[in-house]
Design a protein around this motif. Structure first.
Motif, short mmCIF file in Angstrom:
data_model
loop_
_atom_site.label_atom_id
_atom_site.label_comp_id
_atom_site.label_asym_id
_atom_site.label_seq_id
_atom_site.Cartn_x
_atom_site.Cartn_y
_atom_site.Cartn_z
N THR A 3 38.19 -44.76 -47.95
CA THR A 3 37.74 -45.82 -48.86
C THR A 3 38.93 -46.73 -49.18
O THR A 3 40.08 -46.29 -49.08
CB THR A 3 37.23 -45.24 -50.19
OG1 THR A 3 38.29 -44.51 -50.81
CG2 THR A 3 36.03 -44.32 -49.97
N PRO A 4 38.68 -47.97 -49.58
CA PRO A 4 39.81 -48.85 -49.93
C PRO A 4 40.68 -48.23 -51.02
O PRO A 4 41.88 -48.44 -51.05
CB PRO A 4 39.12 -50.13 -50.42
CG PRO A 4 37.77 -50.11 -49.76
CD PRO A 4 37.39 -48.66 -49.64
N GLU A 5 40.08 -47.43 -51.90
CA GLU A 5 40.85 -46.83 -53.01
C GLU A 5 41.52 -45.53 -52.59
O GLU A 5 42.24 -44.91 -53.38
CB GLU A 5 39.93 -46.55 -54.20
CG GLU A 5 39.18 -47.76 -54.74
CD GLU A 5 37.97 -48.14 -53.88
OE1 GLU A 5 37.46 -47.27 -53.13
OE2 GLU A 5 37.54 -49.32 -53.94
N VAL B 62 40.34 -42.53 -52.20
CA VAL B 62 40.01 -41.44 -53.12
C VAL B 62 39.68 -40.16 -52.35
O VAL B 62 39.28 -40.20 -51.19
CB VAL B 62 38.80 -41.79 -54.03
CG1 VAL B 62 39.16 -42.90 -54.99
CG2 VAL B 62 37.58 -42.16 -53.19
#
Ligand SMILES: Cc1cc2nc3c(=O)[nH]c(=O)nc-3n(C[C@H](O)[C@H](O)[C@H](O)COP(=O)(O)OP(=O)(O)OC[C@H]3O[C@@H](n4cnc5c(N)ncnc54)[C@H](O)[C@@H]3O)c2cc1C
Length: 414
Positions: free
Chosen positions: A242-244, A246
């Motif tokens: 994910t872009p974050e 996580v």
């Protein structure tokens, strides 16, 4: 009859890497592809899928990631675009929309029936993919017909599912990703978790794939792994890109409101029965994760990196709800969809040569097919190293197999 020295079947990353290796060795060849380059990434992956391997690791022979987000995770469409660019820059001799129907042994090597043409080649490399068919457990036959069932190959987005509860069977990379996405669409999700591989997305400030590579785990060779069959069938790690960046483990999913149950064992009279050993399964996954983190810490200390990295720590054990249900009445209306995230298998049905074992798998020694000189298979999990499971592993694998193929050709009369 069209004649060539080598035929590569499949223009995914593995077939393209092999093509590049053959070109480097001036071995004339064609790459036969039933769709377009990167067909699997175009047609068999759901649109929201991102690689779980970081961008910096998406490397192929002669190609390193050069974008501005090395620590990001590529969406499936970008993987297709990257492979298309790779094929174009390498001028790979791809014959698109060319389906190989059969590969047979012939006096001069192999006879390949593709579309309406016959080709003759001294060597064949099967690079038709490891994940082109879904692995669906036999219990699927007992699911009531009123329930919609589908596999990740047919899944596109939650909008295609009936309203109501969804049972996702399988809690590896695909299962955890799709459970999370479907839950966010507002549908109640139950996730049946069997044996799984738990890993954090990042540890001590570095992506987990950095650790897997740095510690040498991904470089472990197939002929040095104690239980190779098990290694080749290990579930994919519980990771999402994910872009974050996580972590997506069972604790995260529970916190989101997803109900975790044990492995789906049977469906009897419409009632799904789940294993009662969920706590043990999770404890084992936690134990194995910590074993790897211990190895990572030892490696960091031995490499003198402790001062450059945040200190070691451990993650909370997987929390298992003691009241997690052991049964679910599929006929009650609570569940309207079952999604089989129970793995994938290769499709080598075009191969008409008796080289399979009693389970139907091709017998091979690190990609060199046993009992069929000149025949190779590429792109399978732990083919030659643990890295073979991932895109970047095709670099070393294709090099080794191209060397073998070159030596084989040199040893054969023309
Ligand atoms: C959901 C999912 C997520 C994944 N995520 C990652 C990840 O994050 N990082 C990573 O490194 N790896 C990932 N992988 C694993 C791996 O990279 C893929 O399985 C990859 O697509 C395999 O590449 P390949 O070239 O071996 O096969 P494929 O990409 O499947 O290519 C095989 C090609 O052969 C063609 N073909 C098949 N049969 C024939 C025939 N009879 N005639 C002609 N052509 C044929 C197909 O059309 C296809 O284009 C993922 C796999 C899946 C399924």
């Amino acid at each position: 009859m069209i004649q060539t020295t080598a035929v590569v079947v499949g223009a995914g990353h593995a077939g393209l890497a092999m093509s590049r290796r053959l070109t480097e060795r001036s071995i004339d060849h064609v790459v036969l592809e039933r769709g377009e380059v990167a067909n699997s990434w175009r047609t068999q992956r759901w649109p929201s899928l991102r690689l779980l391997t970081p961008n910096w690791q998406t490397r192929l022979p002669g190609h390193d990631y050069a974008g501005d987000d090395p620590d990001g995770f590529m969406p499936a469409a970008d993987v297709a675009a990257t492979l298309t660019r790779y094929a174009r820059l390498a001028a790979a001799p791809v014959c698109a929309t060319t389906t190989v129907h059969t590969v047979r042994a012939a006096p001069q090597g192999f006879e390949i029936h593709a579309n309406d043409d016959l080709l003759s080649a001294r060597t064949v490399v099967l690079a038709t993919g490891a994940c082109n068919l879904p692995s669906i457990p036999g219990v699927a036959n007992a699911v009531p017909p009123s329930i919609m069932t589908l596999t990740p190959l047919a899944y596109r987005d939650p909008g295609q599912l009936a309203d109501g509860g969804v049972l996702v069977v399988g809690a590896s990379a695909t299962g955890v990703q799709l459970a999370s996405e479907i839950h966010r669409s507002g549908r109640p999700v139950t996730l049946a978790a069997g044996e799984h591989v738990r890993l954090p997305r990042t540890y001590r400030g570095r992506d987990i794939f950095w650790w897997l590579e740095a510690t040498g785990l991904l470089a472990e060779r197939y002929d040095q792994i104690d239980d190779l069959t098990r290694a080749r069938h290990l579930p994919s790690p519980q990771l999402t890109g994910t872009p974050e960046a996580v972590t997506t483990d069972l604790n995260t999913l529970t916190a989101q409101g997803i109900r975790i149950v044990g492995r789906l064992g049977r469906v009897v009279d419409g009632v799904a029965q789940f294993s009662g050993s969920l706590a043990n399964t999770c404890a084992l996954a936690d134990l194995k994760m910590n074993r790897f983190l211990n190895r990572a810490d030892e490696w960091a200390t031995a490499s003198g990196l402790d001062d450059d990295l945040p200190p070691p720590h451990r993650f909370a054990p997987t929390h298992v709800n003691p009241r997690s249900p052991l049964e679910l009445d599929l006929a009650s209306g609570e569940i309207t969809t079952v999604l089989w995230a129970t793995g994938f298998r290769p499709d080598h049905s075009c191969l008409d040569i008796p080289v399979r074992d009693r389970t139907g798998r091709i017998r091979h020694d690190g990609g060199i097919v046993t009992g069929a000189p000149g025949l190779y298979v590429l792109g399978l999990p732990v083919l030659r190293t643990r890295a073979s499971t991932y895109i970047h592993g095709a670099g070393a694998d294709s090099d080794a197999l191209a060397n073998h193929l070159h030596t084989f050709l040199s040893s054969q009369p023309r």
